[in-house]
Design a protein around this motif. Structure first.
Motif, PDB file in Angstrom:
ATOM      1  N   SER A  25       3.424  -8.783   0.221  1.00 17.72           N
ATOM      2  CA  SER A  25       3.447  -9.882   1.174  1.00 17.72           C
ATOM      3  C   SER A  25       4.105  -9.418   2.466  1.00 17.72           C
ATOM      4  CB  SER A  25       4.228 -11.066   0.607  1.00 17.72           C
ATOM      5  OG  SER A  25       5.612 -10.732   0.493  1.00 17.72           O
ATOM      6  N   ARG A  26       4.002 -10.238   3.510  1.00 18.88           N
ATOM      7  CA  ARG A  26       4.634  -9.891   4.782  1.00 18.88           C
ATOM      8  C   ARG A  26       6.142  -9.729   4.622  1.00 18.88           C
ATOM      9  NH1 ARG A  26       3.778  -9.927  10.167  1.00 18.88           N
ATOM     10  NH2 ARG A  26       5.546 -10.454  11.489  1.00 18.88           N
ATOM     11  N   GLN A  27       6.748 -10.641   3.872  1.00 21.77           N
ATOM     12  CA  GLN A  27       8.196 -10.568   3.660  1.00 21.77           C
ATOM     13  C   GLN A  27       8.582  -9.275   2.948  1.00 21.77           C
ATOM     14  OE1 GLN A  27       6.276 -13.246   2.984  1.00 21.77           O
ATOM     15  NE2 GLN A  27       6.987 -14.545   4.685  1.00 21.77           N
ATOM     16  N   ASP A  28       7.786  -8.904   1.943  1.00 30.81           N
ATOM     17  CA  ASP A  28       8.064  -7.667   1.217  1.00 30.81           C
ATOM     18  C   ASP A  28       7.872  -6.445   2.111  1.00 30.81           C
ATOM     19  OD1 ASP A  28       8.663  -8.993  -1.114  1.00 30.81           O
ATOM     20  OD2 ASP A  28       6.633  -8.874  -1.920  1.00 30.81           O
ATOM     21  N   LEU A  29       6.824  -6.494   2.938  1.00 28.03           N
ATOM     22  CA  LEU A  29       6.557  -5.370   3.836  1.00 28.03           C
ATOM     23  C   LEU A  29       7.709  -5.153   4.814  1.00 28.03           C
ATOM     24  CD1 LEU A  29       2.794  -6.047   4.580  1.00 28.03           C
ATOM     25  CD2 LEU A  29       3.698  -4.020   3.438  1.00 28.03           C
ATOM     26  N   LEU A  30       8.228  -6.255   5.360  1.00 31.30           N
ATOM     27  CA  LEU A  30       9.348  -6.151   6.291  1.00 31.30           C
ATOM     28  C   LEU A  30      10.581  -5.586   5.596  1.00 31.30           C
ATOM     29  CD1 LEU A  30       8.893  -9.501   8.253  1.00 31.30           C
ATOM     30  CD2 LEU A  30       8.606  -7.195   9.168  1.00 31.30           C
ATOM     31  N   ALA A  31      10.788  -6.000   4.355  1.00 31.73           N
ATOM     32  CA  ALA A  31      11.948  -5.526   3.607  1.00 31.73           C
ATOM     33  C   ALA A  31      11.816  -4.045   3.237  1.00 31.73           C
ATOM     34  CB  ALA A  31      12.135  -6.365   2.343  1.00 31.73           C
ATOM     35  N   ARG A  32      10.588  -3.599   3.011  1.00 34.21           N
ATOM     36  CA  ARG A  32      10.333  -2.222   2.594  1.00 34.21           C
ATOM     37  C   ARG A  32      10.174  -1.260   3.773  1.00 34.21           C
ATOM     38  NH1 ARG A  32       8.070  -1.366  -2.493  1.00 34.21           N
ATOM     39  NH2 ARG A  32       6.709   0.239  -1.609  1.00 34.21           N
ATOM     40  N   LEU A  33      10.117  -1.794   4.977  1.00 31.98           N
ATOM     41  CA  LEU A  33       9.854  -0.958   6.149  1.00 31.98           C
ATOM     42  C   LEU A  33      10.960   0.080   6.330  1.00 31.98           C
ATOM     43  CD1 LEU A  33       7.626  -0.839   8.299  1.00 31.98           C
ATOM     44  CD2 LEU A  33       9.106  -2.204   9.784  1.00 31.98           C
ATOM     45  N   GLU A  34      10.575   1.332   6.316  1.00 35.44           N
ATOM     46  CA  GLU A  34      11.555   2.403   6.450  1.00 35.44           C
ATOM     47  C   GLU A  34      12.043   2.516   7.891  1.00 35.44           C
ATOM     48  OE1 GLU A  34       9.838   5.969   5.018  1.00 35.44           O
ATOM     49  OE2 GLU A  34       9.529   5.231   2.981  1.00 35.44           O
ATOM     50  N   PRO A  35      13.341   2.697   8.090  1.00 40.42           N
ATOM     51  CA  PRO A  35      13.904   2.769   9.447  1.00 40.42           C
ATOM     52  C   PRO A  35      13.706   4.136  10.088  1.00 40.42           C
ATOM     53  CG  PRO A  35      15.645   3.010   7.834  1.00 40.42           C
ATOM     54  CD  PRO A  35      14.386   2.763   7.048  1.00 40.42           C
ATOM     55  N   VAL A  36      12.452   4.503  10.296  1.00 38.02           N
ATOM     56  CA  VAL A  36      12.164   5.775  10.960  1.00 38.02           C
ATOM     57  C   VAL A  36      11.599   5.480  12.339  1.00 38.02           C
ATOM     58  CG1 VAL A  36      11.733   6.959   8.790  1.00 38.02           C
ATOM     59  CG2 VAL A  36       9.827   5.899   9.995  1.00 38.02           C
ATOM     60  N   LYS A  37      11.766   6.398  13.243  1.00 36.83           N
ATOM     61  CA  LYS A  37      11.275   6.219  14.604  1.00 36.83           C
ATOM     62  C   LYS A  37       9.786   6.512  14.652  1.00 36.83           C
ATOM     63  CE  LYS A  37      12.758   7.038  19.344  1.00 36.83           C
ATOM     64  NZ  LYS A  37      13.720   7.764  20.209  1.00 36.83           N
ATOM     65  N   ARG A  38       9.015   5.543  15.155  1.00 32.10           N
ATOM     66  CA  ARG A  38       7.571   5.685  15.224  1.00 32.10           C
ATOM     67  C   ARG A  38       7.079   5.597  16.662  1.00 32.10           C
ATOM     68  NH1 ARG A  38       8.291   2.939  10.301  1.00 32.10           N
ATOM     69  NH2 ARG A  38       7.139   3.877   8.568  1.00 32.10           N
ATOM     70  N   ARG A  39       5.926   6.200  16.896  1.00 31.76           N
ATOM     71  CA  ARG A  39       5.272   6.127  18.190  1.00 31.76           C
ATOM     72  C   ARG A  39       3.951   5.364  18.033  1.00 31.76           C
ATOM     73  NH1 ARG A  39       6.144  10.253  21.782  1.00 31.76           N
ATOM     74  NH2 ARG A  39       4.651   9.141  23.095  1.00 31.76           N
ATOM     75  N   THR A  40       3.725   4.402  18.922  1.00 34.08           N
ATOM     76  CA  THR A  40       2.499   3.622  18.884  1.00 34.08           C
ATOM     77  C   THR A  40       1.397   4.359  19.641  1.00 34.08           C
ATOM     78  OG1 THR A  40       3.743   1.546  18.776  1.00 34.08           O
ATOM     79  CG2 THR A  40       1.434   1.403  19.458  1.00 34.08           C
ATOM     80  N   LEU A  41       0.251   4.505  18.998  1.00 32.96           N
ATOM     81  CA  LEU A  41      -0.894   5.191  19.586  1.00 32.96           C
ATOM     82  C   LEU A  41      -2.154   4.371  19.342  1.00 32.96           C
ATOM     83  CD1 LEU A  41      -0.339   8.786  18.101  1.00 32.96           C
ATOM     84  CD2 LEU A  41       0.328   8.021  20.388  1.00 32.96           C
ATOM     85  N   SER A  42      -3.102   4.479  20.250  1.00 34.40           N
ATOM     86  CA  SER A  42      -4.428   3.913  20.007  1.00 34.40           C
ATOM     87  C   SER A  42      -5.462   4.936  20.445  1.00 34.40           C
ATOM     88  CB  SER A  42      -4.613   2.592  20.766  1.00 34.40           C
ATOM     89  OG  SER A  42      -4.516   2.774  22.162  1.00 34.40           O
ATOM     90  N   PHE A  43      -6.589   4.927  19.762  1.00 32.28           N
ATOM     91  CA  PHE A  43      -7.675   5.818  20.137  1.00 32.28           C
ATOM     92  C   PHE A  43      -8.977   5.276  19.557  1.00 32.28           C
ATOM     93  CE2 PHE A  43      -5.991   7.551  16.168  1.00 32.28           C
ATOM     94  CZ  PHE A  43      -7.132   7.793  15.417  1.00 32.28           C
ATOM     95  N   TYR A  44     -10.067   5.735  20.116  1.00 34.77           N
ATOM     96  CA  TYR A  44     -11.382   5.355  19.616  1.00 34.77           C
ATOM     97  C   TYR A  44     -12.363   6.477  19.914  1.00 34.77           C
ATOM     98  CZ  TYR A  44     -12.812   4.496  24.451  1.00 34.77           C
ATOM     99  OH  TYR A  44     -13.104   4.655  25.782  1.00 34.77           O
TER     100      TYR A  44
END
Length: 350
Positions: free
Chosen positions: A18-37
């Motif tokens: 669930s969304r709540q579980d996903l937020l709780a499980r989210l690892e505190p690592v630094k991420r970069r947002t990317l988009s491509f097509y």
């Protein structure tokens, strides 16, 4: 036994939380947002889908990816420690080399909370069917500086190829912004609006460029001779404005389809609160999960209504979970409301 293995395999390749579980499980690592097509022929998109899911989930990649026979459309949050290996993995796939990435503008790394890879009929819902793009019909790309210069030419027409809730909070100066909720509705509407302008210079833009690839080719196939698209869309433009010290002719925020909902490009506030009409470009979904409509809401109304779109939704949001669930089950119209079906009800006051 074989059936059991298939079920386990399917379960492992999809989100189960669930969304709540996903937020709780989210690892505190630094991420970069990317988009491509990329538009390219993918013979077995379902096979590729499973391969990418295994590979990217092992790296901790989060995001939303669409695959189809016509190509790939991806928005991702990649752990910084795996950026190089992520890029290298794409290079090894035929047709995916030298991929052009659009990095996030306002990037806190919290753009996605899960990995979703879906196989679609088309990577953009344009209503065109099997519409091919080739060099003969593709609209030429303009770099941000070239786009700025073209905007200053007398008689140039600029068209926003995004949806109304996107242009509401940010757009290029003097842009035509069709009042439509979907891209598939916009294409024929723009062609009709500009039917007497087929010899004029027409500039088009969208978030990252993917919609303009189709829109530019569509317009050129319909006799519009001088159509040009902004290379890399608003995202690339915003980076160029900072890097090249260009004057930004895009004002306000750039809507993005992730947890952030928007990236600020300039300090201009173009929109109004849908509740009271005060100047605001704070976009959010109604906190009543049975509604979830996308809206613009000022901080004051957000505080008063607890981020709900109306007094009624606020009242429902305060009920115990069991009662809210019972309401949604009793009234199917409260379930799975789209941004579009309720958008008219919460439009900004005239």
């Amino acid at each position: 036994m074989a059936r059991h293995r298939n079920l386990v395999k399917k379960e492992m390749l999809h989100n189960r939380y669930s969304r709540q579980d996903l937020l709780a499980r989210l690892e505190p690592v630094k991420r970069r947002t990317l988009s491509f097509y990329r538009y390219l022929r993918i013979e077995e998109p379902r096979t590729l889908r499973d391969e990418l899911y295994r590979e990217w989930s092992a790296m901790g990649v989060l995001g939303r990816i669409y695959l189809a026979h016509e190509g790939i459309n991806a928005q991702l949050a990649v752990p910084e420690e795996h950026l190089q290996s992520f890029s290298a993995s794409l290079e090894t796939r035929p047709g995916f080399g030298s991929m052009r990435f659009n990095p996030g503008v306002e990037d806190n790394g919290n753009s996605f909370i899960k990995l979703t890879i879906k196989v679609k009929q088309y990577i953009v819902n344009d209503g065109l069917g099997d519409f091919s793009i080739d060099e003969k019909v593709a609209a030429p790309h303009l770099k941000p500086l070239e786009f700025n210069k073209a905007l200053e030419e007398p008689g140039t027409i600029v068209v926003d190829m995004r949806n109304h809730y996107e242009s509401e909070v940010g757009r290029f100066e003097n842009a035509i912004c069709p009042d439509v909720p979907t891209f598939r509705e916009e294409l024929p509407l723009v062609a009709e609006m500009l039917k007497d302008k087929k010899d004029d210079k027409i500039l088009i833009y969208c978030t990252g460029g993917i919609r303009c690839e189709k829109a530019g080719a569509y317009l050129r196939k319909h006799g519009y001779k001088n159509v040009y698209q902004l290379e890399g869309g608003v995202i690339n433009y915003a980076h160029a404005v900072k890097k090249e010290q260009l004057p930004s002719k895009f004002k306000g925020k750039n809507f993005v389809f992730d947890e952030r909902l928007g990236e600020r490009i300039t300090d201009d506030v173009l929109a109004k609160c849908h509740i009271c009409g005060a100047a605001s470009d704070r976009q959010l979904n109604c906190a009543n999960e049975g509604c979830h409509v996308l809206m613009v809401q000022c901080d004051a109304c957000g505080t008063r209504l607890s981020d709900c779109c109306s007094e009624e939704c606020h009242r429902i949001s305060l009920l115990p979970e069991e009662e809210r669930r019972a309401l949604r089950q009793a009234d199917p119209t409260l379930k799975n409301k789209t941004w579009f079906s309720k958008k008219i009800r919460v439009r900004a006051p005239a």
